[in-house]
Design an enzyme around this catalytic site. Structure first.
Site: not given
Length: 146
Positions: A71, A74
Site C-alpha cells: 500500500c 501506508c
C-alpha cells in the site's frame, strides 16, 4: 503518605504484563522478565497471536496503524506514525498490524481500507479514521483521545 498509581503495560518483546508506577513511565522502565525496555520510541509490530493482548492488557491507550506492505499511502504514512510514536511514547502504545500477514485480526475488526488508524483503551475501540494523515493532523486527532 501519597499512593502512587500503577500502570499495566504489555512488554513489546516477550508479552509479559508489567505493573509500573505511573510517575516512572518516563524513567525507561524495564520488563521484569526479559529486562528489555517497556516503552519504545518505535511502534510495536503486532500479529494475530499477540494483538488482542496489547489491546486488552495495556492501561495506556493503544494507537494502531493497520497497513500492508504493498500500500503506497501506508508506506508514505509510516514515517509519520514512527515520529509521533517516538514523541508520545509515554502517553500511548503505538502498534502496527500488517493486514496482509494478519488477516484474521483485520477481518475480525472489519478493516476495510488501509491505512486505517484506531485507538483502543481498556480493550475498547474509542476512535477510528481511514487514510494517511499529515503529521499535524494525526497529532491533532490523537490529542482528542489520548
Amino acid at each position: 503518605m501519597t499512593q502512587t498509581t500503577a500502570v499495566q503495560l504489555v512488554c513489546p518483546h516477550c508479552g509479559v504484563i508489567n505493573r509500573i508506577p505511573a510517575d516512572k513511565l518516563s524513567a525507561q522502565p524495564l520488563c521484569g522478565k526479559c529486562k528489555n525496555a517497556l516503552i519504545s520510541a518505535h511502534p510495536v509490530m503486532a500479529t494475530d497471536q499477540n494483538f488482542q493482548r496489547f489491546i486488552d492488557k495495556n492501561d495506556l491507550p493503544v494507537v494502531v496503524d493497520f497497513w500492508a506492505p504493498w500500500c503506497g499511502p501506508c508506506r508514505q504514512f509510516a514515517p509519520v506514525f514512527t515520529d509521533v510514536a517516538a514523541e508520545m511514547a509515554t502517553q500511548a502504545t503505538f502498534v502496527k498490524l500488517d493486514t496482509q500477514d494478519n488477516q484474521m485480526t483485520a477481518s475480525r475488526l472489519q478493516i476495510r481500507s488501509i491505512p486505517t488508524l484506531a485507538i483502543y483503551h481498556h480493550g475498547r475501540e474509542v476512535a477510528r479514521i481511514s487514510g494517511a494523515l499529515p503529521k499535524g493532523q494525526f497529532k491533532q486527532w490523537l490529542q482528542q483521545y489520548v
